[in-house]
Structures are given as structure tokens and as C-alpha cells.
Design a protein around this motif. Structure first.
Motif, short mmCIF file in Angstrom:
data_model
loop_
_atom_site.label_atom_id
_atom_site.label_comp_id
_atom_site.label_asym_id
_atom_site.label_seq_id
_atom_site.Cartn_x
_atom_site.Cartn_y
_atom_site.Cartn_z
N GLU A 108 13.54 -0.88 -2.13
CA GLU A 108 14.13 -2.18 -1.84
C GLU A 108 13.11 -3.14 -1.21
O GLU A 108 13.27 -4.35 -1.28
N TYR A 109 12.08 -2.58 -0.59
CA TYR A 109 11.06 -3.38 0.08
C TYR A 109 9.68 -3.18 -0.55
O TYR A 109 8.67 -3.20 0.13
N GLN A 112 6.40 -5.03 0.47
CA GLN A 112 6.78 -5.87 1.60
C GLN A 112 6.69 -5.00 2.85
O GLN A 112 7.62 -4.26 3.16
N ARG A 114 6.98 -3.21 6.25
CA ARG A 114 8.02 -3.18 7.27
C ARG A 114 7.64 -2.11 8.30
O ARG A 114 7.02 -1.11 7.97
#
Length: 118
Positions: A108-109, A112, A114
Motif C-alpha cells: 500500500e506504501y 513511500q 514510512r
């Protein structure tokens, strides 16, 4: 668990109850790669001064040391193979959340960064 990236190399050191999962994409499909051996409990060498003995300014038994499980992976970024993510977690998270669930959450990321702690 700790990770260090130097150029194209990823160094992972695991000590105690922790896990490392690398997301590798092979021919368009994401495959989880478990790194390390998932060692047992951390020995009492970190922070327990009374346990270390008189050599460390306290009373107690002999000094205890722990050696991490270190692994090196060459990171790749080509059309046929790449590494999308790295997850470092405690073994309790790894036991409670299956590899497939961790994989779907990480996707989902994708690309990106995190950071979670808790």
C-alpha cells in the motif's frame, strides 16, 4: 534489528527477538524474503549492570555478550528484479501478523518511506 545501506548493499543485523522482511519484485510479482535466523531472547548483556559483575562497577556473575546475526544483500533495481521495501519488526509482530498480511500492508506504501514505532 538494524539496517545499513551502503551503495548497492544492504546490511542487516538481528539480535534478540526481531525479524526482517525484504520485498523483492521478480518478473512483476512481489515475493517476501525473510532475512536472518530469528534468534531467541536477547541475552542480559545490555543495560543490566548488576548482572555483569564487578568488572563493570557492580556485583553479580560474569559478563555476558551477544552476537548479532548479520546478513548482506545486494540490492537490485532492474526490469526483471528489484527490491521495493524493507520491514524491521519485533518477533511478536511477526508472529501476530502473517507474512502475507505484512506484504499487502507494505504494498500500500510502495516507494513511500514510512517509519512506525510503538
Amino acid at each position: 534489528a538494524i539496517a545499513l545501506v551502503v551503495g548497492e548493499y544492504l546490511f542487516i543485523a538481528l539480535m534478540g527477538r526481531c525479524a526482517a522482511l525484504l520485498g523483492e519484485v521478480v518478473d512483476g510479482k512481489t515475493v517476501p524474503v525473510t532475512l536472518g535466523r530469528g534468534m531467541g531472547p536477547l541475552k542480559r548483556s545490555l543495560g543490566d549492570r548488576a548482572f555483569k559483575g564487578s568488572a563493570f562497577g557492580a556485583y553479580g556473575g560474569p559478563s555476558v555478550t551477544s552476537t548479532p546475526d548479520v546478513q548482506t544483500v545486494m540490492l537490485q533495481n532492474s526490469e526483471s528484479r528489484s527490491h521495493q521495501f524493507l520491514i524491521l519488526s519485533s518477533s511478536t509482530v511477526a508472529a501476530a501478523v502473517g507474512t502475507a498480511d505484512v506484504l499487502s500492508m507494505a504494498l500500500e506504501y510502495s516507494f513511500q518511506p514510512r517509519l512506525f514505532c510503538g
